[in-house]
Design a protein around this motif. Structure first.
Motif, PDB file in Angstrom:
ATOM      1  N   ASP A   1      -5.612  -7.814  -3.334  1.00  0.00           N
ATOM      2  CA  ASP A   1      -7.326  -7.546  -4.086  1.00  0.00           C
ATOM      3  C   ASP A   1      -6.780  -6.046  -2.911  1.00  0.00           C
ATOM      4  O   ASP A   1      -7.438  -4.676  -4.081  1.00  0.00           O
ATOM      5  CB  ASP A   1      -7.975  -8.254  -3.451  1.00  0.00           C
ATOM      6  CG  ASP A   1      -7.728  -8.409  -2.323  1.00  0.00           C
ATOM      7  OD1 ASP A   1      -6.880  -8.240  -1.239  1.00  0.00           O
ATOM      8  OD2 ASP A   1      -8.739  -9.618  -1.559  1.00  0.00           O
ATOM      9  N   ASP A   2      -6.215  -5.790  -1.556  1.00  0.00           N
ATOM     10  CA  ASP A   2      -6.450  -4.511  -1.235  1.00  0.00           C
ATOM     11  C   ASP A   2      -5.613  -3.179  -2.303  1.00  0.00           C
ATOM     12  O   ASP A   2      -6.547  -2.419  -2.475  1.00  0.00           O
ATOM     13  CB  ASP A   2      -5.931  -4.709  -0.097  1.00  0.00           C
ATOM     14  CG  ASP A   2      -6.679  -5.124   1.332  1.00  0.00           C
ATOM     15  OD1 ASP A   2      -8.492  -5.412   0.617  1.00  0.00           O
ATOM     16  OD2 ASP A   2      -6.122  -5.724   2.222  1.00  0.00           O
TER      17      ASP A   2
ATOM     18  N   LEU B   1     -14.001  -6.434   1.044  1.00  0.00           N
ATOM     19  CA  LEU B   1     -12.748  -6.904   1.297  1.00  0.00           C
ATOM     20  C   LEU B   1     -12.776  -7.406   2.807  1.00  0.00           C
ATOM     21  O   LEU B   1     -12.613  -6.642   3.809  1.00  0.00           O
ATOM     22  CB  LEU B   1     -11.678  -5.997   0.429  1.00  0.00           C
ATOM     23  CG  LEU B   1     -11.335  -5.885  -0.436  1.00  0.00           C
ATOM     24  CD1 LEU B   1     -10.489  -5.482  -1.031  1.00  0.00           C
ATOM     25  CD2 LEU B   1     -12.551  -6.927  -1.646  1.00  0.00           C
TER      26      LEU B   1
ATOM     27  N   GLY C   1     -14.294  -5.166  -5.132  1.00  0.00           N
ATOM     28  CA  GLY C   1     -14.580  -4.292  -4.208  1.00  0.00           C
ATOM     29  C   GLY C   1     -15.935  -4.066  -2.541  1.00  0.00           C
ATOM     30  O   GLY C   1     -15.473  -3.597  -1.909  1.00  0.00           O
TER      31      GLY C   1
ATOM     32  N   GLU D   1      -7.799   0.015  -3.798  1.00  0.00           N
ATOM     33  CA  GLU D   1      -6.946   0.978  -2.760  1.00  0.00           C
ATOM     34  C   GLU D   1      -6.862   1.885  -4.453  1.00  0.00           C
ATOM     35  O   GLU D   1      -6.301   3.308  -4.655  1.00  0.00           O
ATOM     36  CB  GLU D   1      -6.024   1.311  -2.058  1.00  0.00           C
ATOM     37  CG  GLU D   1      -6.388   0.156  -1.146  1.00  0.00           C
ATOM     38  CD  GLU D   1      -5.364   0.016   0.262  1.00  0.00           C
ATOM     39  OE1 GLU D   1      -4.345   0.462  -0.516  1.00  0.00           O
ATOM     40  OE2 GLU D   1      -5.776  -0.841   1.214  1.00  0.00           O
TER      41      GLU D   1
ATOM     42  N   SER E   1       1.119  -1.344   0.377  1.00  0.00           N
ATOM     43  CA  SER E   1      -0.417   0.373   0.241  1.00  0.00           C
ATOM     44  C   SER E   1       1.223   1.599   0.126  1.00  0.00           C
ATOM     45  O   SER E   1       0.054   2.329   0.114  1.00  0.00           O
ATOM     46  CB  SER E   1      -1.188  -0.152   1.062  1.00  0.00           C
ATOM     47  OG  SER E   1      -2.749  -0.716   1.187  1.00  0.00           O
TER      48      SER E   1
ATOM     49  N   ALA F   1     -15.573  -2.796   5.823  1.00  0.00           N
ATOM     50  CA  ALA F   1     -16.437  -4.138   4.829  1.00  0.00           C
ATOM     51  C   ALA F   1     -17.528  -4.682   5.087  1.00  0.00           C
ATOM     52  O   ALA F   1     -18.760  -4.764   4.638  1.00  0.00           O
ATOM     53  CB  ALA F   1     -15.099  -5.096   5.142  1.00  0.00           C
TER      54      ALA F   1
END
Length: 421
Positions: A71-72, A147, A101, A76, A49, A178
């Motif tokens: 996925d995160d 997520l 998401g 983002e 990230s 989430a």
């Protein structure tokens, strides 16, 4: 050409392993990587990230292709960050990754374009959701909208279990934001399968089907995990059903995303249910390679993965031929004690260097100060056997998995058993 892979799990190990085989690959970097990935790529200690640091690294090293694993960061907007710097990147933009998401977005998209899926309702109010839930039959499925590391779905077989799952998500907020919305969905029975596809707008090039094992214990018992093992191909599922899923679900979804102004480029991953009448329906979509599906699909790829990635990035995926091996692959995941709940780290791993007839993809490993290999995650290693049949591949995977030891190691003993019935 030099490549940067973003991620640190078994999926990213498989991607790096496959890219390293390409004659076009120069240095393969992986951020942040793990101890196994360090054997096939140069590790970069930057988190998934940390977009500014990642883009700066890519510019400094003159990286010619970036591949996003988890996925995160996709949700983002990591792809948008690299594209803003003019760096070629394989993966969907933030607005396209929304198909994973947000489960409410995904379900609404499928409903709008009449793509087969289970009946559902969505809620952002706990009392309204609870009132609806009490009027539904069980079993029933409760899903956090956002997520949740693959753990935000509960298949509830009793009303008490369903109400507890709803309260956990919306009241206790066990998955954080989430769970601000939920999807309550009809329970479907049948065989599950996963189909991953390389996608470039409306061009869809499906990979061989695989089947995951989500529950932590044998015979699909216990809580959901990120995946305890998988296998490919699926000899017990007719090719006509797989083809129908591609034609009635995956291709229409890619086209729908284009129509919605969310053109998808990357890997679109369909989680599917084959209902008792033989018809495939959509359980979920993910916006990236699956884990551990990637660990059995990529070893079967005969074509150059780098060429496929570049074609998707350049908009020429339709012109590339993709070839697959007839070999079967079975992946058995070795997990830490306690997973998917709390688990220790730093447990000494032994025997991994004695494996002879399988590929070992590292998911959660590190080196301690003495240089020893130790556990560093819930899912630790994926042991992949290859063979002329599922039975042969399965035998190799389990035989080699026995060579590897660490305190409290546990794994399912029935991976791919359904294919042998």
């Amino acid at each position: 050409m030099d490549i940067l892979v973003v991620g640190s799990g078994g999926r990213e190990h498989a991607i790096c392993w496959s890219l390293a085989k390409s004659p076009k690959s120069g240095t393969v970097y992986c951020a942040p990587g793990n101890a196994g990935i360090a054997e096939v790529a140069e590790i970069v200690p930057i988190g998934v990230s940390e977009f500014d640091k990642l883009t700066s690294f890519a510019k400094d090293k003159q990286i010619e292709l970036v591949v996003i694993g988890p996925d995160d960061p996709l949700a983002e907007g990591i792809v948008d960050a690299f594209e803003a710097e003019g760096i070629p990147v394989f993966g969907p933009s933030k607005n396209a990754a929304h198909i994973e998401g947000s489960k409410t977005f995904m379900k609404d998209l499928l409903h709008k374009y009449e793509i087969p899926t289970a009946a559902y309702e969505k809620f952002d109010n706990y009392e309204a959701a609870l009132d609806y839930l009490r009027g539904q039959p069980v079993p029933i499925v409760i899903k956090a909208d956002g997520l949740a590391a693959g753990k935000g779905v509960t298949v509830a077989f009793t009303r008490e279990e369903a109400e507890q799952a709803l309260a956990d998500i919306m009241v206790s907020q066990v998955f954080g934001a989430a769970g601000n919305q939920v999807v309550i969905e009809e329970f479907m029975t049948g065989q599950e399968m996963s189909i991953l596809a390389f996608v470039d707008g409306e061009t869809v090039r499906a990979m061989p089907a695989a089947q995951d094992h989500k529950q932590v214990f044998d015979e699909d018992q216990g809580p959901n995990t990120g995946g305890m093992g998988t296998y490919s191909p699926l000899p017990h599922i007719a090719q006509s059903i797989i083809d129908e899923a591609i034609e009635t679900i995956i291709k229409p979804t890619a086209k729908a995303m284009v129509s919605e102004g969310r053109s998808f480029r990357g890997v679109l991953f369909a989680g599917l249910m084959i209902t008792p009448d033989g018809k495939p329906k959509t359980i979920e979509f993910n916006a990236r390679f699956g884990d551990p599906e990637t660990q059995v699909v990529l070893p079967r790829l005969k074509s150059d993965l780098l060429e496929i990635f570049l074609a998707a990035v350049n908009g020429t995926l339709a012109e590339v031929e993709i070839h697959w091996s007839d070999e079967a692959a079975v992946c058995v995941v070795l997990a830490s004690p306690g997973y998917p709940a709390a688990y220790p780290k730093g447990l000494l791993i032994q025997g991994h260097d004695q494996v002879q007839e399988a590929i070992v993809f590292h998911a959660g490993t590190a080196r301690n100060t003495d240089g020893d290999l130790v556990t560093n995650g819930g899912r630790v290693l994926g042991v992949v056997g290859l063979g002329a049949s599922i039975a042969e591949a399965r035998s190799k995977a389990y035989t080699e998995a026995e060579r590897i030891t660490f305190e409290g190691k546990h794994y399912r003993r029935d991976i791919a058993a359904k294919a042998l019935m």
